[in-house]
Design an enzyme around this catalytic site. Sequence first.
Site, mmCIF file in Angstrom:
data_model
loop_
_atom_site.group_PDB
_atom_site.id
_atom_site.type_symbol
_atom_site.label_atom_id
_atom_site.label_comp_id
_atom_site.label_asym_id
_atom_site.label_seq_id
_atom_site.Cartn_x
_atom_site.Cartn_y
_atom_site.Cartn_z
ATOM 1 N N GLY A 1 0.907 -1.173 0.000
ATOM 2 C CA GLY A 1 0.000 0.000 0.000
ATOM 3 C C GLY A 1 0.927 1.199 0.000
ATOM 4 O O GLY A 1 2.138 1.038 0.115
ATOM 5 N N CYS A 2 0.480 2.469 -0.194
ATOM 6 C CA CYS A 2 1.427 3.574 -0.110
ATOM 7 C C CYS A 2 0.693 4.902 -0.257
ATOM 8 O O CYS A 2 -0.523 4.948 -0.309
ATOM 9 C CB CYS A 2 2.508 3.493 -1.204
ATOM 10 S SG CYS A 2 2.171 2.242 -2.441
ATOM 11 N N ALA A 3 1.547 5.990 -0.315
ATOM 12 C CA ALA A 3 1.014 7.349 -0.492
ATOM 13 C C ALA A 3 1.567 7.869 -1.814
ATOM 14 O O ALA A 3 2.701 7.566 -2.185
ATOM 15 C CB ALA A 3 1.516 8.254 0.633
#
Lengths: 422, 147, 364, 500
Positions: free
Chosen positions: C12-14
């Site tokens: 997952g990430c930004a």
Amino acid sequence: MRSYLIIGASAAGLSAAQELRAADPQGKITVLTAEEYLPYSRPSISYYLKSKVSEEDIYLRPAEFYSEKKIDVFTGARVTGLDPAAKTVTTADGRQFSYDKLCLATGSHPFVPPTEGVEGKENVVTFLDFASAKRLKEMASPEKHAVVIGAGLIGMKAAEGLVKLCKSVTVVELAESVLPSILDANSAVMVKEHLEENGISILLGNTVTRADSQGDTITSVELKNGEKLPCDLLVMAVGVRPETALAEKAGLRVERGITVDPETMQTSDPDIYAAGDCVTSVDMLDGSKKIIALWPNAVQQGKIAARQMAGKADRLTENFSVNAIDFFGLRICTCGLIHAAGDPYRELVRREGSVYKRLIVKENKLVGFVLINCIENAGIYTALIRSGTDLSTLQGDLMDMPTMLLYSEAERTSLLLGGEPA
Amino acid sequence: MKKVIAKENLCLNCRLCEVYCKTAHSKSKDPLRAYLNEPELQSRITVCGDNQKSVAVQCRHCDNPKCVEACITGAMQKDPVTGVVTCDAEKCIGCMTCLAVCPFGCIKIGETAVKCDLCQGEEEPACVKNCPNRALVYLEMGGKADA
Amino acid sequence: MLKEGQVRIPSGCAIAAVIDTTGERFSGETIIRSIALMHDRSNGLGGGFAAYGIYPEHADSYAFHVFFDSEEARQQCEAFLFDHFNVDVSEPIPTKKVPSITDAPDIRRYFAKPNKVRMREAGLDEAEYTARCVIRINAEFEGAFVFSSGKNMGAFKAVGYPEDVGEFYMLDRYKAYLWTAHGRFPTNTPGWWGGAHPFTLLDWSIVHNGEISSYDANRRYIEQFGYKCNLQTDTEVITYLFDHLCRHHGLDLDVAADILAAPEWDEIDEMSPDQRAYFTALRTVYGSALVNGPFSVILGSNRGLLAINDRLKLRSLTAATKGNRAYFASEESAIRVVCPDPERVWAVSGSDPVFIPLHLSKED
Amino acid sequence: MMRYFQPEFHIVRDPARCIHCGCCVRQCANECHYFDEDGKTVLCRDESCVSCQRCVCLCPTGALRIEKFKSDYRESAVWTQQVQKEICRQASTGGTLLSAMGNPKPYPIYWDHMLLNASQVTNPSIDPLREPMEIRTFLGRKPDRLSFTKDKKLLTEMPPQIKLETPILFSAMSFGSISLNAHRALSAAAKELGTLFNTGEGGLHPDLHDMGQYAVVQVASGRFGVHKDYLNNSAFIEIKIGQGAKPGIGGHLPGEKVNVEVSNARMIPVGSDAISPAPHHDIYSIEDLRQLIWSLKEVTEGKKPVCVKIAAVHNCAAIVSGVARAGADIIAIDGFRGGTGAAPTRIRDNVGIPIELALASADQRLRDEGIRSRVSLLAAGPTRNAADVVKAIALGADAVYIASAALIAIGCHMCQTCNTGRCNWGIATQREDLTRRLNPEIAKERLVNLVTAWNHEIKEMLGGMGINSLDSLRGNRLMLRGIGLTEKELSVLGIRHAGE
């Protein structure tokens, strides 16, 4: 509002009353019957004798039927006078009824030939209506010997009923066979043997010529051939005659039965119709005039008379005899011209043990049959007679038990769907 | 009224309609018990023919039923509302005059006249429900099924 | 422990991006502040940036940013580079000591133009020639990894939090008209700098939050056309899909977006006949390029910035505009921290891509 | 003639339950049940029973059961009863052993060795109750690229595409091998499901002319029933090169099944054995196939995609590639368990390879050559349930064919004797008294139920994998993991072992 008057409350009378109400919801409907009972099933009186039917069950309709349908039934009202001009009738006890349209459904009465030593005796009975059946049942008892004069439908049914109630039952018949109106020669022999096996002794070609009695009770009878028989109970079942007294007095045309237009049941008086056993019918199968004293025919004629009285156009399209009866489990079914023989008629017969099937054919059309112990689907034969179907168009063997497979697929499907396309 | 229509070209001559008709009119409503305990029981539907050609026939509940006309005791009546022609076992004396006039041969001989009552009270007649090939269908018909 | 490429590492990430549509360049400080706010969306195992317009003086040369794990890897790669390109400049990329960024590989950059003779022999245009060389280096040269290969642009990535990576590469000193950024939350420890986003090829750069379930269908489709997915990451496949659709098949960016995030058949059936024919053709011919599964992707290029979400909008992506600037981020807060009063703010909707074109004035 | 071996099945009638209604007597075309002289007591004989279960299903009191005939030979792993029986039969007939349906031998079924993926945590499942799950499938040749005007108007002329609402098509079963009622049911079901049925090599019966638009019309080596109207009145055309159950040999329809209806549809004399030769006697090489494909496209003015159906044989990957380059728009591969109305037992049981391996290698070969996206791949033989469908698509198939499953849905009980023409369920027969047993209305409903059920299951499995369109499942081998497979089998299937 029209007022309809019906004399007689059996098959034809009730059928006419019921149909009148359907055809003319507002009309005034009055039924007069000499008998003490509301419409009941006359053929069932032999079953009453055998205690297979109780008194409550013998009535054709529940009591509330008549109030529901607003049909006024007067029992015990013997009609003695009929004035076609004034369009009124008078009963024995002086009551008077007027009518716009009158239907005579007076049925028939027992024919009692004069026999020496019989009049006025108290143990002599006829067997045509419920009252006589009740009297017969009361008088029958195990120690009594019963003698029945006449081997027709009524006589044999009475005998069948009495077998279990009396010590012995003997039927005396002038003709050479039993049940002449519905059986042909071969089948009559078979039925006679069956009846004898079940305790009825049958003397053919003979009749009662004289009765000896003690006081007003017959004790024995003497036969034509001189033979003497003990007799504690004498049943007069020689035959019946159409009840036409009223019609004759009123000047209507009567030939044996009341003469009517075979298709409208109208008598010689335009406002008077007649139906049932009291009428001379025309047998559609050979055009002959005869009394067809059978329940379905009386019902159909009553219905047509009623439709005509109510101003409808319905006409009687079928008129032939159909009969189903059983004696001690022997099933008999007959229809149409069972006595027809010789050119142009031909017959197909199959006899195997207790099974007897005879079909009568004329110009490739079925005009009659006699079935004993093989009456399954007999109605299909009746339909073939009614429709006058050309037998060559049928498939399969006509002598086998008839099924819908006799017809072609298209005809069968159409028949089963009630004439609508498949 | 709704009537049972036979589609001849789908009839397999398996005669299960007869088995389930007997069962439906048995006390136990079970095919095995019906056959064992009520042997005299009769199906009110009859399959005639063989594997090549067969069709199941039962009462057509005609508009002007010949059988009601011929019935000498008033036992055979056509219900004015539902249109179903039924034989009142109490009144019927088993004379078989109805059988003598039924044009389809769908009245059977018994103590009293044995005929189809369209399994009144059931959602659909037992023969229709159990026909493996939908050769019998329960359809709204105009009426007029007399010959 | 398997390295990136031998194993698929879901994460997952930004993501964040800022663009100035007129091409006015601004320092990296803004983008670092924006991605830093979403610190908790990553776990320090990857961060990176892409910047467009940072090498105006070498605008027509390819700027290769390369990681080397060893000296011979560098020599081997440089030999190949010098052989296939005329390299004007070869220098390390300036970096600064940052405590959380450790055991950095040798990071160098080269400004080069393709060797005309070799290019003609290969019968390829400049872009295809360069792309094939980069794919070959990354596939065949053990220990060498070209992590960006565009003109007048560059990617800067490492293992670490994105704000530390920004500081490490001293991005506040660079000026660019388009910045994208990414913070990674991989589910296991890759420990390899090449695995961080953005992922680039030529001047495409992709930062991607999410995981595509259709990965293997897309991969086995794109590998038909000369690409080699040796990094096993979703980002890599999406980049190649864009490159193939836009460069090989000459499709516009928004048409490519209509393929990757195509509308559902229920919607297509209701469209006008022309639209229906357009989308039916797209979905039948390019069915295997449909990207399924939750994702939000920002694609940087010299034509502008494209932001797309998966059809079911299972990943967040917010957009905002103010004057000539457009902002994108996984969270609205990351936009407001650098632009407190945007004129318009909206959530990018599923299968409705947002394309912000770049209008570079003539001299740029 | 002396009998050298015992019957295969034994009919068990429970006297406590049998009500002697005779339903089984009238329903058994093999005359295993019969009445005693009294016409009331039901008796039975075993030797002609093929365990088609018709009597068991219809018996109103459940009095019947069919068992394997148990008469134990001395144990031998080599000379099993089956082997001995086949020798005995051939010793008494001297002919080729004929049988039907697919290869029943216990070779590994790879569908059962592959497991499906599901999303956990990192990418959520897609809820099929909330999101539209797309299983719409397009078959046909695809252009390499598309061009549009600036305002997105399509410029490229798209080749004809077949739009299906489900990735499941009904495979080839000729009119002749199966009854007209079966074809009526299949065509009606195809129409309602938004998919297609296949005429097989028996031509299209005139009654079904209006259903031509839902038909894959087959062109087989016998060219039965092939004419211009037949080709144009279709969804697409399928050249039958091979059939999974009998690779390398032609079709064989026993003469007794060729009644007047079948002979009209096939344009052959009544009662004659319908032999479609192998090979097509005008296709001896790939170029001949290209010419046939070209001429079929010409006669249909390019409006109909052309499919080529081959049996899964050893080098079918290369064949598929060649066929694709020869102009085929759709390629169907039929595995060695695919069904058939009649085939020599030896060939059915020993020739051909499993569909899973054939499909996997064919799909990969087309990708290696960069042409996979141009053509559509159909897999078949066997497709037993929705999981097989999902696994086939994950391996790379565009869609799957079902036939045996469809037959079972409408009554078939796999007695494997279709070749006798006495199918008690009215399917693989032309006898009027038997075909009547398949009410096309009921059969259609059952087929629609089956495929609708499978569609739901496919959508649920897709949702579980976080995919909401079949396009993303097609060729997505990461969604598969092998279990109990060797390294080689895993590499041919192109999937990893479970746990990797």
